[in-house]
Design an enzyme around this catalytic site. Sequence first.
Site, PDB file in Angstrom:
ATOM      1  N   ARG A 278      -9.883  28.925 -12.335  1.00 31.79           N
ATOM      2  CA  ARG A 278      -8.721  29.760 -12.043  1.00 31.79           C
ATOM      3  C   ARG A 278      -8.699  30.961 -12.983  1.00 31.79           C
ATOM      4  O   ARG A 278      -9.201  30.881 -14.099  1.00 31.79           O
ATOM      5  CB  ARG A 278      -7.441  28.927 -12.188  1.00 31.79           C
ATOM      6  CG  ARG A 278      -7.424  27.773 -11.196  1.00 31.79           C
ATOM      7  CD  ARG A 278      -6.158  26.960 -11.282  1.00 31.79           C
ATOM      8  NE  ARG A 278      -4.952  27.693 -10.999  1.00 31.79           N
ATOM      9  CZ  ARG A 278      -4.454  27.947  -9.789  1.00 31.79           C
ATOM     10  NH1 ARG A 278      -5.079  27.525  -8.709  1.00 31.79           N
ATOM     11  NH2 ARG A 278      -3.318  28.622  -9.643  1.00 31.79           N
ATOM     12  N   HIS A 450       1.963  -7.130 -26.607  1.00 27.72           N
ATOM     13  CA  HIS A 450       0.815  -7.796 -26.007  1.00 27.72           C
ATOM     14  C   HIS A 450       1.243  -8.435 -24.700  1.00 27.72           C
ATOM     15  O   HIS A 450       2.337  -8.970 -24.616  1.00 27.72           O
ATOM     16  CB  HIS A 450       0.296  -8.885 -26.957  1.00 27.72           C
ATOM     17  CG  HIS A 450      -0.866  -9.635 -26.366  1.00 27.72           C
ATOM     18  ND1 HIS A 450      -2.120  -9.084 -26.249  1.00 27.72           N
ATOM     19  CD2 HIS A 450      -0.949 -10.884 -25.838  1.00 27.72           C
ATOM     20  CE1 HIS A 450      -2.937  -9.964 -25.693  1.00 27.72           C
ATOM     21  NE2 HIS A 450      -2.253 -11.060 -25.430  1.00 27.72           N
TER      22      HIS A 450
HETATM   23  C1  LIG Z   1      -4.803  21.474  -8.054  1.00 35.22           C
HETATM   24  C2  LIG Z   1      -4.263  21.663  -9.434  1.00 35.22           C
HETATM   25  C3  LIG Z   1      -3.968  20.557 -10.203  1.00 35.22           C
HETATM   26  C4  LIG Z   1      -3.450  20.715 -11.484  1.00 35.22           C
HETATM   27  N1  LIG Z   1      -3.174  19.596 -12.217  1.00 35.22           N
HETATM   28  C5  LIG Z   1      -2.672  19.736 -13.461  1.00 35.22           C
HETATM   29  C6  LIG Z   1      -2.324  18.596 -14.225  1.00 35.22           C
HETATM   30  O1  LIG Z   1      -2.450  17.455 -13.772  1.00 35.22           O
HETATM   31  N2  LIG Z   1      -1.821  18.793 -15.475  1.00 35.22           N
HETATM   32  C7  LIG Z   1      -1.656  20.043 -16.000  1.00 35.22           C
HETATM   33  O2  LIG Z   1      -1.197  20.165 -17.148  1.00 35.22           O
HETATM   34  N3  LIG Z   1      -1.986  21.146 -15.303  1.00 35.22           N
HETATM   35  C8  LIG Z   1      -2.478  21.016 -14.046  1.00 35.22           C
HETATM   36  N4  LIG Z   1      -2.778  22.141 -13.317  1.00 35.22           N
HETATM   37  C9  LIG Z   1      -2.615  23.469 -13.965  1.00 35.22           C
HETATM   38  C10 LIG Z   1      -1.146  23.886 -13.935  1.00 35.22           C
HETATM   39  O3  LIG Z   1      -0.713  23.946 -12.609  1.00 35.22           O
HETATM   40  C11 LIG Z   1      -0.988  25.236 -14.623  1.00 35.22           C
HETATM   41  O4  LIG Z   1      -1.550  25.205 -15.902  1.00 35.22           O
HETATM   42  C12 LIG Z   1       0.482  25.591 -14.725  1.00 35.22           C
HETATM   43  O5  LIG Z   1       1.081  25.647 -13.452  1.00 35.22           O
HETATM   44  C13 LIG Z   1       0.664  26.929 -15.443  1.00 35.22           C
HETATM   45  O6  LIG Z   1       2.011  27.232 -15.499  1.00 35.22           O
HETATM   46  P1  LIG Z   1       2.517  28.746 -15.545  1.00 35.22           P
HETATM   47  O7  LIG Z   1       3.998  28.658 -15.690  1.00 35.22           O
HETATM   48  O8  LIG Z   1       1.728  29.483 -16.530  1.00 35.22           O
HETATM   49  O9  LIG Z   1       2.126  29.377 -14.135  1.00 35.22           O
HETATM   50  P2  LIG Z   1       2.320  28.935 -12.627  1.00 35.22           P
HETATM   51  O10 LIG Z   1       2.687  27.519 -12.468  1.00 35.22           O
HETATM   52  O11 LIG Z   1       1.089  29.404 -11.923  1.00 35.22           O
HETATM   53  O12 LIG Z   1       3.566  29.781 -12.152  1.00 35.22           O
HETATM   54  C14 LIG Z   1       3.517  31.170 -12.080  1.00 35.22           C
HETATM   55  C15 LIG Z   1       4.588  31.637 -11.112  1.00 35.22           C
HETATM   56  O13 LIG Z   1       4.715  33.033 -11.231  1.00 35.22           O
HETATM   57  C16 LIG Z   1       4.985  33.575  -9.967  1.00 35.22           C
HETATM   58  N5  LIG Z   1       4.630  35.000 -10.020  1.00 35.22           N
HETATM   59  C17 LIG Z   1       3.403  35.526 -10.209  1.00 35.22           C
HETATM   60  N6  LIG Z   1       3.456  36.865 -10.269  1.00 35.22           N
HETATM   61  C18 LIG Z   1       4.767  37.195 -10.120  1.00 35.22           C
HETATM   62  C19 LIG Z   1       5.474  38.424 -10.094  1.00 35.22           C
HETATM   63  N7  LIG Z   1       4.836  39.587 -10.265  1.00 35.22           N
HETATM   64  N8  LIG Z   1       6.802  38.386  -9.907  1.00 35.22           N
HETATM   65  C20 LIG Z   1       7.471  37.213  -9.744  1.00 35.22           C
HETATM   66  N9  LIG Z   1       6.841  36.027  -9.748  1.00 35.22           N
HETATM   67  C21 LIG Z   1       5.508  36.014  -9.952  1.00 35.22           C
HETATM   68  C22 LIG Z   1       4.139  32.738  -9.021  1.00 35.22           C
HETATM   69  O14 LIG Z   1       4.644  32.778  -7.690  1.00 35.22           O
HETATM   70  C23 LIG Z   1       4.272  31.363  -9.654  1.00 35.22           C
HETATM   71  O15 LIG Z   1       5.320  30.618  -9.074  1.00 35.22           O
HETATM   72  C24 LIG Z   1      -3.248  22.018 -12.013  1.00 35.22           C
HETATM   73  C25 LIG Z   1      -3.542  23.149 -11.232  1.00 35.22           C
HETATM   74  C26 LIG Z   1      -4.029  22.978  -9.960  1.00 35.22           C
HETATM   75  C27 LIG Z   1      -4.316  24.201  -9.136  1.00 35.22           C
END
Ligand SMILES: Cc1cc2nc3c(=O)[nH]c(=O)nc-3n(C[C@H](O)[C@H](O)[C@H](O)COP(=O)(O)OP(=O)(O)OC[C@H]3O[C@@H](n4cnc5c(N)ncnc54)[C@H](O)[C@@H]3O)c2cc1C
Length: 474
Positions: A278, A450
């Site tokens: 990613r 345990h």
């Molecule tokens: C299939 C999969 C499985 C995963 N499993 C795990 C797991 O088991 N454990 C774990 O710790 N992590 C896991 N992850 C990783 C985890 O999802 C991410 O690390 C986490 O979501 C990051 O959080 P974030 O808040 O940085 O961003 P995100 O969750 O990506 O959220 C970002 C948000 O910002 C919004 N956004 C973007 N640009 C704009 C804009 N310009 N204006 C307004 N809104 C905007 C998007 O719509 C989104 O909702 C997984 C990821 C995937 C794809």
Amino acid sequence: MVVGDVSTGTDVAVVGGGPGGYVAAIRAAQLGLDATLVEMDAYGGTCLNYGCIPSKAMITATDVAHDAGNAEEMGVYADPDVDFGEMVEWKDGVVDQLTGGVEKLCKANGVNLVEGRAEFAGSDKLRVVHSGDGQGSETIEYEHCVVATGSRPIKVPGFEFDADPVLDSRQALAMDELPDSIVVVGAGYIGMEISTVLAKLGVDVTVVEMLDEALAGYPDDLTQPVKQRAESLGIDFEFGLAADHWEESGDGIVVAAEDESGELTEFDTEKVLVAVGREPVTDTLNLDAIDLEPNDDGRLETDDQARTAVENVFAIGDVAPGPMLAHKASKEGIVAAEVAAGEPAALDYQAVPAAVFTDPEIATVGMSEAEASEEGFEPAVGTFPFRASGRSLTTGNDDGFVRVVADEDSGFLLGAQIVGPEASELVAELGLAIEMGATLEDVASTIHTHPTLSEATMEAAEHALGHAIHTLNR
Ligand SMILES: Cc1cc2nc3c(=O)[nH]c(=O)nc-3n(C[C@H](O)[C@H](O)[C@H](O)COP(=O)(O)OP(=O)(O)OC[C@H]3O[C@@H](n4cnc5c(N)ncnc54)[C@H](O)[C@@H]3O)c2cc1C
């Protein structure tokens, strides 16, 4: 309904409502700041909607079916009849419950919610183009801004996600019908978790990986049990091959992958899932407006208070350096909010756990033995195999081990690695131990219930001290 251009002011504007952003907004509001959260798609972000939660729901549901159908050894004979549509509905219900909960929590804490896409419009100003029921746009003037825009799947040339047989992880987790076969490009944790689910549901899975191992970056002894189990589920690993192109062929498609010498191997399949990693979403934010530049990885460099090079702009989660993990994003969100409120908060990454929810699970926290040596410690290492754990044997799942790494001189716990049942849960105890500055003696002398899997952590600490009872001290 908002029509036309309006202008509002806020103490903290948070861009992105994932586990980084919504947590930052709630914490800021708790601290008495006026907090505004802008989200353009769905509250809960990637994690709740398309990542952590749907994938774990599917893993649990398929495990229920798979374990029930493979329990002859325990005298249980069952042939579970899986209704995939109902399984997907259940998974979607879990996601809806959680994302609805995020919205309610934000509102209950007094966070202003704005649906729309935000970008910088000058120093201390965001422009938001409304989505959802709203129309028009809005300018939000902020004292502090937290960028939490997350990440998106990396594309592989020739495998565009808009063509039906080519899926990213979000589309794979949203399938409402199972394909007969799938080629999974990438044997990282997302590829491995989804491959395992699909193989357990009877899909013919081929994993194509450019490197010569699955879950690269994790030590071999942790990944071997996972690879072996995956192979026993029928997953075919094709290492040393890079996905090159795909084309229609009869009822399905052919995926061609290239080895180092340029030779192509073809795989007949119905779908192809591209899961090669990613990338951070920073290119849509008009960062020029605040003179902020992403680094070569597209991320925003931050200091230990989650501040970027622009004093009042923070970056957290997948857009900030470090592992792309939901709990790391949330922690950074809390720190950013506290710093914005004038609290003396700072980040400390010595005990960030990471888990892979494969079969068996892998979980790590802190340093490996090699990292401890590199840091100048004389590492004391102890292990305990799950085959020597009473509880593990009673669950019918005795693959794997717990390993603890400590400083020989002081006994301070430095890290732990686990492969085996419930590794993702067990690692929490060792994370707390590291965080609290616990020693091997502390862990070894803590009385554990345990029979439990968690006794393995105590036994591993005893082993490192040279007085293990249930395994040989070598
Ligand atoms: C299939 C999969 C499985 C995963 N499993 C795990 C797991 O088991 N454990 C774990 O710790 N992590 C896991 N992850 C990783 C985890 O999802 C991410 O690390 C986490 O979501 C990051 O959080 P974030 O808040 O940085 O961003 P995100 O969750 O990506 O959220 C970002 C948000 O910002 C919004 N956004 C973007 N640009 C704009 C804009 N310009 N204006 C307004 N809104 C905007 C998007 O719509 C989104 O909702 C997984 C990821 C995937 C794809």
